[in-house]
Design a protein around this motif. Structure first.
Motif, PDB file in Angstrom:
ATOM      1  N   ILE A  15       0.775  -1.093   0.040  1.00  0.00           N
ATOM      2  CA  ILE A  15       0.237   0.025  -0.053  1.00  0.00           C
ATOM      3  C   ILE A  15       0.877   1.285  -0.054  1.00  0.00           C
ATOM      4  CG2 ILE A  15      -1.933  -1.134   1.091  1.00  0.00           C
ATOM      5  CD1 ILE A  15      -1.007   0.076   3.744  1.00  0.00           C
ATOM      6  N   LEU A  16       2.172   1.193   0.457  1.00  0.00           N
ATOM      7  CA  LEU A  16       2.988   2.337   0.270  1.00  0.00           C
ATOM      8  C   LEU A  16       3.472   2.719  -1.011  1.00  0.00           C
ATOM      9  CD1 LEU A  16       4.661   4.261   1.864  1.00  0.00           C
ATOM     10  CD2 LEU A  16       6.589   2.814   1.596  1.00  0.00           C
ATOM     11  N   ILE A  17       3.235   4.027  -1.514  1.00  0.00           N
ATOM     12  CA  ILE A  17       3.351   4.478  -2.914  1.00  0.00           C
ATOM     13  C   ILE A  17       4.898   4.635  -2.842  1.00  0.00           C
ATOM     14  CG2 ILE A  17       2.700   6.318  -4.549  1.00  0.00           C
ATOM     15  CD1 ILE A  17       0.137   6.362  -3.486  1.00  0.00           C
ATOM     16  N   GLU A  18       5.726   4.101  -3.427  1.00  0.00           N
ATOM     17  CA  GLU A  18       7.054   4.487  -3.433  1.00  0.00           C
ATOM     18  C   GLU A  18       7.442   5.364  -4.320  1.00  0.00           C
ATOM     19  OE1 GLU A  18       9.271   2.987  -1.446  1.00  0.00           O
ATOM     20  OE2 GLU A  18       8.167   1.170  -0.901  1.00  0.00           O
ATOM     21  N   SER A  19       8.436   6.528  -4.033  1.00  0.00           N
ATOM     22  CA  SER A  19       8.770   7.699  -4.919  1.00  0.00           C
ATOM     23  C   SER A  19       9.773   7.344  -5.843  1.00  0.00           C
ATOM     24  CB  SER A  19       8.533   8.710  -4.097  1.00  0.00           C
ATOM     25  OG  SER A  19       9.017  10.068  -4.815  1.00  0.00           O
ATOM     26  N   ARG A  20      10.022   7.551  -7.061  1.00  0.00           N
ATOM     27  CA  ARG A  20      10.979   7.611  -7.709  1.00  0.00           C
ATOM     28  C   ARG A  20      11.173   8.896  -8.612  1.00  0.00           C
ATOM     29  NH1 ARG A  20      11.361   1.278  -9.920  1.00  0.00           N
ATOM     30  NH2 ARG A  20      11.359   0.335  -7.883  1.00  0.00           N
ATOM     31  N   VAL A  21      10.668   9.838  -8.086  1.00  0.00           N
ATOM     32  CA  VAL A  21      10.532  11.043  -8.767  1.00  0.00           C
ATOM     33  C   VAL A  21      12.009  11.824  -8.947  1.00  0.00           C
ATOM     34  CG1 VAL A  21       9.708  13.597  -8.406  1.00  0.00           C
ATOM     35  CG2 VAL A  21       8.273  11.762  -8.173  1.00  0.00           C
ATOM     36  N   ASP A  22      12.390  12.177 -10.125  1.00  0.00           N
ATOM     37  CA  ASP A  22      13.730  12.707 -10.175  1.00  0.00           C
ATOM     38  C   ASP A  22      13.668  14.217 -10.373  1.00  0.00           C
ATOM     39  OD1 ASP A  22      16.122  13.532 -11.087  1.00  0.00           O
ATOM     40  OD2 ASP A  22      15.915  12.696 -12.964  1.00  0.00           O
ATOM     41  N   ALA A  23      13.808  14.940  -9.138  1.00  0.00           N
ATOM     42  CA  ALA A  23      13.575  16.123  -8.844  1.00  0.00           C
ATOM     43  C   ALA A  23      14.775  16.967  -9.722  1.00  0.00           C
ATOM     44  CB  ALA A  23      13.900  16.512  -7.597  1.00  0.00           C
ATOM     45  N   LYS A  24      15.830  16.380 -10.425  1.00  0.00           N
ATOM     46  CA  LYS A  24      16.648  17.149 -11.027  1.00  0.00           C
ATOM     47  C   LYS A  24      16.372  17.071 -12.423  1.00  0.00           C
ATOM     48  CE  LYS A  24      20.405  16.060  -7.963  1.00  0.00           C
ATOM     49  NZ  LYS A  24      21.885  15.543  -7.948  1.00  0.00           N
ATOM     50  N   SER A  25      15.133  16.382 -13.178  1.00  0.00           N
ATOM     51  CA  SER A  25      14.773  16.295 -14.553  1.00  0.00           C
ATOM     52  C   SER A  25      14.581  17.725 -14.916  1.00  0.00           C
ATOM     53  CB  SER A  25      13.779  15.160 -14.796  1.00  0.00           C
ATOM     54  OG  SER A  25      12.510  15.535 -14.183  1.00  0.00           O
ATOM     55  N   ALA A  26      14.680  17.767 -16.336  1.00  0.00           N
ATOM     56  CA  ALA A  26      14.144  19.149 -16.840  1.00  0.00           C
ATOM     57  C   ALA A  26      12.642  19.374 -16.738  1.00  0.00           C
ATOM     58  CB  ALA A  26      14.570  19.221 -18.241  1.00  0.00           C
ATOM     59  N   ALA A  27      11.845  18.185 -16.689  1.00  0.00           N
ATOM     60  CA  ALA A  27      10.495  18.312 -16.813  1.00  0.00           C
ATOM     61  C   ALA A  27       9.908  18.938 -15.213  1.00  0.00           C
ATOM     62  CB  ALA A  27       9.931  16.970 -17.221  1.00  0.00           C
ATOM     63  N   PHE A  28      10.716  18.195 -14.209  1.00  0.00           N
ATOM     64  CA  PHE A  28      10.286  18.511 -13.015  1.00  0.00           C
ATOM     65  C   PHE A  28      10.683  19.847 -12.626  1.00  0.00           C
ATOM     66  CE2 PHE A  28      11.032  18.889  -8.533  1.00  0.00           C
ATOM     67  CZ  PHE A  28      10.052  17.830  -7.724  1.00  0.00           C
ATOM     68  N   GLN A  29      11.915  20.453 -13.072  1.00  0.00           N
ATOM     69  CA  GLN A  29      12.369  21.785 -12.715  1.00  0.00           C
ATOM     70  C   GLN A  29      11.421  22.779 -13.616  1.00  0.00           C
ATOM     71  OE1 GLN A  29      14.903  22.747 -10.698  1.00  0.00           O
ATOM     72  NE2 GLN A  29      15.318  20.692 -10.337  1.00  0.00           N
ATOM     73  N   LYS A  30      10.971  22.456 -14.803  1.00  0.00           N
ATOM     74  CA  LYS A  30      10.104  23.336 -15.543  1.00  0.00           C
ATOM     75  C   LYS A  30       8.737  23.614 -14.906  1.00  0.00           C
ATOM     76  CE  LYS A  30       7.943  23.882 -19.986  1.00  0.00           C
ATOM     77  NZ  LYS A  30       7.524  23.458 -21.287  1.00  0.00           N
ATOM     78  N   ASN A  31       8.112  22.317 -14.176  1.00  0.00           N
ATOM     79  CA  ASN A  31       6.847  22.201 -13.861  1.00  0.00           C
ATOM     80  C   ASN A  31       6.986  23.254 -12.599  1.00  0.00           C
ATOM     81  OD1 ASN A  31       5.817  20.737 -15.643  1.00  0.00           O
ATOM     82  ND2 ASN A  31       6.143  18.800 -14.609  1.00  0.00           N
ATOM     83  N   SER A  32       8.240  22.985 -11.504  1.00  0.00           N
ATOM     84  CA  SER A  32       8.371  23.615 -10.367  1.00  0.00           C
ATOM     85  C   SER A  32       8.190  25.135 -10.714  1.00  0.00           C
ATOM     86  CB  SER A  32       9.398  23.119  -9.758  1.00  0.00           C
ATOM     87  OG  SER A  32       9.335  22.080  -9.048  1.00  0.00           O
ATOM     88  N   ARG A  33       8.951  25.517 -11.709  1.00  0.00           N
ATOM     89  CA  ARG A  33       9.045  26.912 -12.023  1.00  0.00           C
ATOM     90  C   ARG A  33       7.808  27.465 -12.464  1.00  0.00           C
ATOM     91  NH1 ARG A  33      13.855  25.579 -14.641  1.00  0.00           N
ATOM     92  NH2 ARG A  33      13.043  25.244 -16.655  1.00  0.00           N
ATOM     93  N   GLN A  34       6.995  26.976 -13.060  1.00  0.00           N
ATOM     94  CA  GLN A  34       5.724  27.416 -13.565  1.00  0.00           C
ATOM     95  C   GLN A  34       4.709  27.280 -12.319  1.00  0.00           C
ATOM     96  OE1 GLN A  34       4.716  24.518 -16.541  1.00  0.00           O
ATOM     97  NE2 GLN A  34       5.378  25.458 -18.095  1.00  0.00           N
ATOM     98  N   MET A  35       4.975  26.430 -11.525  1.00  0.00           N
ATOM     99  CA  MET A  35       4.024  26.393 -10.314  1.00  0.00           C
ATOM    100  C   MET A  35       4.353  27.719  -9.404  1.00  0.00           C
ATOM    101  SD  MET A  35       1.289  25.103  -9.150  1.00  0.00           S
ATOM    102  CE  MET A  35       1.072  23.477  -9.497  1.00  0.00           C
ATOM    103  N   VAL A  36       5.626  27.857  -9.214  1.00  0.00           N
ATOM    104  CA  VAL A  36       6.084  28.761  -8.267  1.00  0.00           C
ATOM    105  C   VAL A  36       5.654  30.166  -8.910  1.00  0.00           C
ATOM    106  CG1 VAL A  36       8.120  29.976  -7.162  1.00  0.00           C
ATOM    107  CG2 VAL A  36       7.873  27.352  -7.189  1.00  0.00           C
ATOM    108  N   ASP A  37       5.949  30.461 -10.071  1.00  0.00           N
ATOM    109  CA  ASP A  37       5.569  31.713 -10.926  1.00  0.00           C
ATOM    110  C   ASP A  37       3.901  31.895 -10.349  1.00  0.00           C
ATOM    111  OD1 ASP A  37       8.081  32.096 -11.440  1.00  0.00           O
ATOM    112  OD2 ASP A  37       7.564  31.657 -13.743  1.00  0.00           O
ATOM    113  N   ARG A  38       3.285  31.000 -10.746  1.00  0.00           N
ATOM    114  CA  ARG A  38       1.786  31.034 -10.344  1.00  0.00           C
ATOM    115  C   ARG A  38       1.250  31.505  -9.142  1.00  0.00           C
ATOM    116  NH1 ARG A  38      -1.820  28.679 -14.479  1.00  0.00           N
ATOM    117  NH2 ARG A  38      -0.588  27.970 -16.215  1.00  0.00           N
ATOM    118  N   LEU A  39       2.050  30.772  -8.176  1.00  0.00           N
ATOM    119  CA  LEU A  39       1.761  30.848  -6.701  1.00  0.00           C
ATOM    120  C   LEU A  39       2.203  32.187  -6.348  1.00  0.00           C
ATOM    121  CD1 LEU A  39       2.939  27.456  -5.171  1.00  0.00           C
ATOM    122  CD2 LEU A  39       0.616  28.724  -4.754  1.00  0.00           C
ATOM    123  N   THR A  40       3.348  32.605  -6.759  1.00  0.00           N
ATOM    124  CA  THR A  40       3.825  33.902  -6.319  1.00  0.00           C
ATOM    125  C   THR A  40       2.704  35.207  -7.016  1.00  0.00           C
ATOM    126  OG1 THR A  40       6.028  33.265  -6.741  1.00  0.00           O
ATOM    127  CG2 THR A  40       5.674  35.721  -6.747  1.00  0.00           C
TER     128      THR A  40
END
Length: 569
Positions: A15-40
């Motif tokens: 039942i545990l959802i294991e995480s293999r999210v690559d926080a250094k990937s280009a997609a992750f970084q792009k999504n993060s920037r977009q979300m932070v900009d919207r939140l700001t």
């Protein structure tokens, strides 16, 4: 930037959802920037709204020896607790011909007072003297309805000049207008929902009924409570009197006997409210299961990089769920069937919940009957996923498990194969199950929420106890591109029938103009301005918003018998 651990992989045997999210990937970084900009952008705008009528109006309030609505709330709630504001964007970009009405001139939200969860409804006298615009009445009524649905003790901090007269025809007569506020006072009283009112400024005309229909009435020196002020009294019957003599705190405490407590100032009044809340008895709570909470195994801030607001991009909604639920544990229901909708059991803040969430990953499945492989598109509800969700919702109602809906839905599948499979029948079954659910329902619009998919996922019309939106939410009949294409074709045919011919450049300009208007209307701020959502929340704070909502829902012990009527099977 939060650290991560690659793309998530569902563990079918656990039942545990294991995480293999690559926080250094280009997609992750792009999504993060977009979300932070919207939140700001959102957070900066929120701070501007919280200024109410502006610095001069705030200074004027202070000169009267009174605090502003937000200052009162800050002093009223428990130290180190947070005010969970609802309806902040109400009336956003509305009433501009009257100078605007930030937050509709009222502040509403949930908080802890003397350890108790309460709803606070406060007039903001810095905005047109706290006058009621049409959306002010609707905002107060929405807060009262939340209190009614969840049996939340309610505190009113009154400081209002009454109805905004230039718009009186839109404030006065209808079922969601000014008079409904007092009707709700009476209904809440009959239901045993505690209500405390503090008159901390003006309380005039029809608004004077609000405090007198509550359990406790407090009033500060210098405030006024009357059906008609001195000027109106003189005009109506020729009688000259001062505001204090007509309806001041001393008069109501000593002569009319209308108020229960006369207080020297705001500080003393707020302290008295805290003392009164401290004495309120405890009603039975709901039978929803609760255990000690457990933090998610993965950082909530990683949602910024996992989630993509671009309609064409895929992501695994399980990764989002893993950053909201206790211990990142998710008991997925029928995991290999109807895979474009995720259903399963979890805990949030210790509360047992059932989650229905749109899956944005495309999946390859075997077509029923033929066994042929086909691709099902993420964010689309297919016959099998609607069937699964309907059954899951029935189970949650059977076992008293509150429901959480996570939206990122394009709608139901269309086409010959979908129609032959019974998509309308399956969709009707899901809508029926949602509509007739008796357990609390809480909706979070993460991305798109379009068409009938919005309804099936417990949209506003289906009575969610609370409905929230992320800054990335989009809320409409169809997406901007689809709507613009349709509307442009209609407009071109209208012009052609009138004998006008448009060049390609004209058509492009028309398309962009229509698309921009439509996109503006799908923005979550447009929805929040009209109370279609209760709050725009930081995705990383989704868990906290859900916990606050579940704790409120648990205050209502009444769960009516679950009936669906005719189900399309």
């Amino acid at each position: 930037m939060p650290s991560g651990r690659g793309m998530s992989e569902r563990n079918v045997s656990g039942i545990l959802i294991e995480s293999r999210v690559d926080a250094k990937s280009a997609a992750f970084q792009k999504n993060s920037r977009q979300m932070v900009d919207r939140l700001t952008e959102i957070k900066n705008q929120e701070e501007q709204i919280r200024q109410g009528g502006g610095s001069k109006a705030i200074e004027s309030q202070h000169k009267k020896g009174r605090l502003t609505a937000r200052e009162r709330i800050a002093k009223l709630i428990d130290a180190k607790s947070q005010f969970f504001e609802l309806g902040l964007y109400t009336a956003h970009e509305m009433y501009e011909e009257w100078g605007g009405a930030p937050a509709a001139g009222a502040v509403t939200g949930l908080a802890r007072v003397s350890g108790r969860q309460v709803m606070i409804i406060a007039n903001d006298a810095t905005v047109k003297a706290g006058a009621f615009f049409p959306m002010t009445a609707k905002k107060v009524i929405r807060a009262q309805n939340i209190s009614i649905e969840n049996r939340i003790p309610t505190i009113y901090l009154v400081d209002s000049a009454g109805v905004f007269l230039p718009l009186q025809e839109d404030v006065f007569p209808d079922t969601d207008d000014f008079g409904r506020v007092f009707r709700n006072n009476a209904v809440m009283s009959a239901m045993g929902i505690p209500q405390i009112t503090a008159i901390m400024g003006m309380c005039v005309a029809g608004g004077a009924y609000l405090p007198v229909m509550c359990d406790h009435i407090l009033m500060t020196e210098g405030s006024g409570l009357f059906l008609a002020g001195p000027a109106l009294v003189q005009a109506a019957i020729g009688q000259k009197t001062s505001a204090e003599e007509l309806g001041g705190a001393q008069m109501h405490a000593q002569i009319s006997g209308t108020i229960d407590f006369r207080e020297a100032d705001d500080a003393a009044c707020l302290q008295r409210i805290r003392a009164l809340v401290d004495k309120i008895g405890h009603s039975p709570v709901a039978r929803f299961d609760h255990k000690a909470p457990e933090m998610p195994a993965h950082p909530p801030e990683e949602i910024y990089g996992i989630f993509s607001s671009e309609p064409s991009k895929q992501y695994d909604m399980r990764d989002v769920i893993a950053r909201i639920v206790d211990g990142s544990k998710f008991e997925e229901y029928r995991a290999e069937y109807g895979q474009t909708l995720l259903c399963g059991y979890a805990r949030i803040g210790g509360w047992a919940v059932g989650i229905v969430a749109n899956q944005k990953k495309h999946v390859t499945v075997s077509a029923p009957g033929t066994g042929e492989k086909r691709t099902e598109f993420g964010g689309v509800i297919y016959t099998e996923s609607a069937d699964k969700a309907a059954r899951f919702i029935l189970d949650c109602n059977q076992h008293l498990v509150p429901l959480v809906f996570l939206h990122d839905v394009n709608g139901f599948m269309v086409g010959k194969e979908a129609e032959w499979s019974g998509i309308i029948r399956a969709g009707a079954k899901m809508v029926n199950a949602v509509a007739n659910s008796v357990v609390p329902k809480i909706a979070v619009i993460c991305g798109g929420s379009f068409g009938a998919g919005h309804y099936a996922m417990c949209g506003k019309a289906y009575d969610p106890r609370f409905i929230f939106a992320w800054p990335t939410a989009r809320y409409a009949v169809m997406s901007g591109d689809s709507a613009a294409g349709t509307l442009v074709e209609i407009k071109i045919k209208q012009l052609e029938r009138a004998g006008q011919k448009l060049s390609d450049a004209d058509k492009k300009e028309l398309h962009e103009s229509i698309r921009a208007t439509y996109e503006h209307q799908t923005d979550p701020r447009y929805a929040a301005a009209r109370l279609w959502v209760d709050a725009i929340i930081d995705p990383a704070r989704t868990r906290e918003a859900l916990i606050e909502s579940l704790e409120a829902a648990a205050l209502n012990p009444d769960v009516r018998e679950f009936k669906t009527g005719v189900l399309q099977t």
